[in-house]
Structures are given as C-alpha cells and as structure tokens.
Scaffold this motif. Structure first.
Motif, PDB file in Angstrom:
ATOM      1  N   MET A   1       0.840  -1.191   0.000  1.00  0.00           N
ATOM      2  CA  MET A   1       0.000   0.000   0.000  1.00  0.00           C
ATOM      3  C   MET A   1       0.879   1.245   0.000  1.00  0.00           C
ATOM      4  SD  MET A   1      -2.886   1.208   2.776  1.00  0.00           S
ATOM      5  CE  MET A   1      -1.662   1.392   4.089  1.00  0.00           C
ATOM      6  N   ASN A   2       0.874   1.979  -1.099  1.00  0.00           N
ATOM      7  CA  ASN A   2       1.631   3.227  -1.162  1.00  0.00           C
ATOM      8  C   ASN A   2       0.903   4.328  -0.396  1.00  0.00           C
ATOM      9  OD1 ASN A   2       3.667   2.172  -2.861  1.00  0.00           O
ATOM     10  ND2 ASN A   2       2.332   2.428  -4.629  1.00  0.00           N
ATOM     11  N   ARG A   3       1.675   5.230   0.164  1.00  0.00           N
ATOM     12  CA  ARG A   3       1.127   6.388   0.871  1.00  0.00           C
ATOM     13  C   ARG A   3       1.515   7.642   0.100  1.00  0.00           C
ATOM     14  NH1 ARG A   3       3.412   6.091   6.810  1.00  0.00           N
ATOM     15  NH2 ARG A   3       5.342   5.860   5.609  1.00  0.00           N
ATOM     16  N   ALA A   4       0.542   8.472  -0.209  1.00  0.00           N
ATOM     17  CA  ALA A   4       0.806   9.699  -0.965  1.00  0.00           C
ATOM     18  C   ALA A   4       0.731  10.910  -0.036  1.00  0.00           C
ATOM     19  CB  ALA A   4      -0.200   9.856  -2.104  1.00  0.00           C
ATOM     20  N   ALA A   5       1.792  11.702  -0.045  1.00  0.00           N
ATOM     21  CA  ALA A   5       1.817  12.993   0.639  1.00  0.00           C
ATOM     22  C   ALA A   5       1.693  14.052  -0.441  1.00  0.00           C
ATOM     23  CB  ALA A   5       3.120  13.165   1.418  1.00  0.00           C
ATOM     24  N   SER A  99      10.617   8.593   4.812  1.00  0.00           N
ATOM     25  CA  SER A  99       9.774   7.699   5.607  1.00  0.00           C
ATOM     26  C   SER A  99       8.883   6.826   4.736  1.00  0.00           C
ATOM     27  CB  SER A  99       8.901   8.518   6.566  1.00  0.00           C
ATOM     28  OG  SER A  99       9.708   9.250   7.471  1.00  0.00           O
ATOM     29  N   GLY A 100       9.096   6.876   3.440  1.00  0.00           N
ATOM     30  CA  GLY A 100       8.369   5.990   2.533  1.00  0.00           C
ATOM     31  C   GLY A 100       7.157   6.590   1.855  1.00  0.00           C
ATOM     32  N   TRP A 101       6.894   7.875   2.078  1.00  0.00           N
ATOM     33  CA  TRP A 101       5.774   8.530   1.407  1.00  0.00           C
ATOM     34  C   TRP A 101       6.147   8.872  -0.037  1.00  0.00           C
ATOM     35  CZ3 TRP A 101       0.987   9.730   3.621  1.00  0.00           C
ATOM     36  CH2 TRP A 101       0.880   9.487   4.999  1.00  0.00           C
ATOM     37  N   GLN A 222       1.934   2.453   8.033  1.00  0.00           N
ATOM     38  CA  GLN A 222       3.028   2.230   7.097  1.00  0.00           C
ATOM     39  C   GLN A 222       2.682   1.071   6.180  1.00  0.00           C
ATOM     40  OE1 GLN A 222       6.861   1.853   8.853  1.00  0.00           O
ATOM     41  NE2 GLN A 222       6.638   3.627  10.175  1.00  0.00           N
ATOM     42  N   ALA A 223       3.279   1.115   4.982  1.00  0.00           N
ATOM     43  CA  ALA A 223       3.052   0.043   4.014  1.00  0.00           C
ATOM     44  C   ALA A 223       3.599  -1.271   4.561  1.00  0.00           C
ATOM     45  CB  ALA A 223       3.735   0.392   2.691  1.00  0.00           C
ATOM     46  N   GLN A 224       2.851  -2.326   4.336  1.00  0.00           N
ATOM     47  CA  GLN A 224       3.289  -3.656   4.763  1.00  0.00           C
ATOM     48  C   GLN A 224       3.843  -4.411   3.570  1.00  0.00           C
ATOM     49  OE1 GLN A 224       3.213  -4.675   7.979  1.00  0.00           O
ATOM     50  NE2 GLN A 224       2.545  -2.564   8.398  1.00  0.00           N
ATOM     51  N   PRO A 225       4.944  -5.148   3.739  1.00  0.00           N
ATOM     52  CA  PRO A 225       5.499  -5.910   2.619  1.00  0.00           C
ATOM     53  C   PRO A 225       4.519  -6.962   2.116  1.00  0.00           C
ATOM     54  CG  PRO A 225       6.599  -6.481   4.687  1.00  0.00           C
ATOM     55  CD  PRO A 225       5.696  -5.333   4.983  1.00  0.00           C
ATOM     56  N   THR A 226       4.464  -7.098   0.805  1.00  0.00           N
ATOM     57  CA  THR A 226       3.586  -8.088   0.195  1.00  0.00           C
ATOM     58  C   THR A 226       4.088  -9.491   0.504  1.00  0.00           C
ATOM     59  OG1 THR A 226       3.086  -6.543  -1.588  1.00  0.00           O
ATOM     60  CG2 THR A 226       2.584  -8.875  -1.986  1.00  0.00           C
TER      61      THR A 226
END
Length: 232
Positions: A1-5, A99-101, A222-226
């Motif tokens: 799951m990507n997070r968009a800022a 931070s992965g955003w 936070q995104a979780q690994p597939t």
C-alpha cells in the motif's frame, strides 16, 4: 500500500500568494476591471479561467480571458528568479520521502512556472511526481487534480494526506476522500480552512514538520510488505 503525501505549492511550500494577488490585480486593472485585492486573494488557488470567472462573473466578456491570463503570467514571471520557499519546506518533503511517502505536488501552475517553484523549494530529490490543472478537465475545487495525483502515486485516498493553504485545496481533497491538512502561511484564516474540510491546521511547513509525529501523517499506517516478496 503506497502512501501519498500531496502538497499544493503556491502559499503552501512557496511564499507566492501575494505576488499572485499583485499580478492578477494589475492584469485586471490594465483591462479596466476594478477588483479589491482581498477578493483576488480569496480566489488564489483556482485555475486561471476559474479565477477570472469567480472574480468577474459568468456574464463577463470571455474573449478577454486569454489576455488576462497572459498579462498575469507576464507580470508574475518577473519574480521567477526570487521566489521564496517557506522555511523547512524542503526538509518536510525530504523527511516524508525518507519515511516511505510518495510526495506529489498538486498545482494549478503551468510547466514554466512550476520549474521556478521547484527551484524555490529545492527538494526535487524528494518529489515523486507533479499533477497540474493542465492534466485534468477540471481544476480545484473539483477533486480531479487530487484523483490524478493519487493515480501518479499509485496510492489510495485513505492512505494519503493532502496539505494546502486555500479553501479550494480543502474542498478538492475532501471531495476526493483524502485527509486534509491546512497551513495558514497562505493568508486564509484557520476557521475557513476547517469549515472547508481541514482536519488539522498548522502555521506553516516548519510547524507541520516539528509536529509530524502527532499530525494526520502519523495516523496513516506504514506500508506492509507483500507476502512472498523479499524484504529489503
């Protein structure tokens, strides 16, 4: 799951709103229109044609629109080499990126203007993509630019946050189902931003950065690994 800022630019990351007000006011004055500067300020954030319609009404002579936009663009371009980014704007984008955003700029600016704005921010290494009003059929406050930004980031609305300084930003993000964060550095009152959908309001990018750990950004998981994918 990507997070968009997702970030608006004018008045949010770069201190340009009052330069736009002056440029639009002068363009309108040269064309014979008397419009108070406070009214122009309230319209900043709308795409050019929508701003003109908002200020002059739908019964205006629309044949003037292109000339008004061109006059504004010419006047505003004189500031391109001295546009001031807000304090900590670049650090905020880099912190989120680190931070992965996926950081996406959502703006009504055209390509040449956007280049100047990105130079003022000075954080190209943290920006994943840009979405402009030119990419969609309707600009803010329609949700189209925000939907486009989500597509660019390959992120869902519930995993994203939009930061802006105008009522139009808040309405566009709310209509797209995205959490809204307002900043006061564009000159719009806190109450107006909250009434338009802001879930939290900060003074400027510096305060948002300082309070990032208890902001709406901290509430997006936070995104979780597939499953089955090798973790870095």
């Amino acid at each position: 799951m990507n997070r968009a800022a997702m970030f608006d630019v004018d008045g949010t990351l770069v201190d340009t709103n009052h330069l736009h007000v002056t440029s639009w006011w002068e363009a309108l004055r040269q064309a014979g229109h008397v419009v108070p500067m406070h009214a122009v300020h309230r319209a900043i954030g709308l795409p050019g044609e929508d701003l003109i319609a908002h200020l002059l009404g739908d019964d205006r002579d629309t044949d003037q629109d292109d000339a008004l936009k061109a006059a504004h663009d010419t006047l505003y371009a004189t500031y391109f080499e001295r546009l001031p980014g807000f304090d900590s704007a670049a650090e905020l984008l880099r912190t989120l990126h680190g931070s992965g955003w996926r950081v996406v700029l959502v703006t009504s600016a055209g390509s040449t203007e956007l280049e100047a704005l990105r130079r003022a921010i000075g954080a190209d290494d943290a920006i994943t993509a840009t979405a402009s009003a030119d990419d969609v059929s309707e600009g803010k406050p329609a949700p189209d630019p925000v939907h486009h930004a989500l597509d660019l980031a390959d992120a869902s609305a519930h995993a994203s946050v939009f930061v802006g300084d105008s009522v139009w930003d808040m309405k566009a993000a709310t209509r797209a189902g995205v959490t809204c964060v307002g900043v006061l550095c564009g000159g719009i009152p806190r109450r107006d931003l909250e009434e338009a959908g802001a879930g939290a309001v900060y003074q400027d990018p510096a305060e948002l950065l300082a309070r990032l750990d208890d902001s709406p950004f901290a509430r997006v998981p936070q995104a979780q690994p597939t499953a089955g994918r090798e973790q870095a």
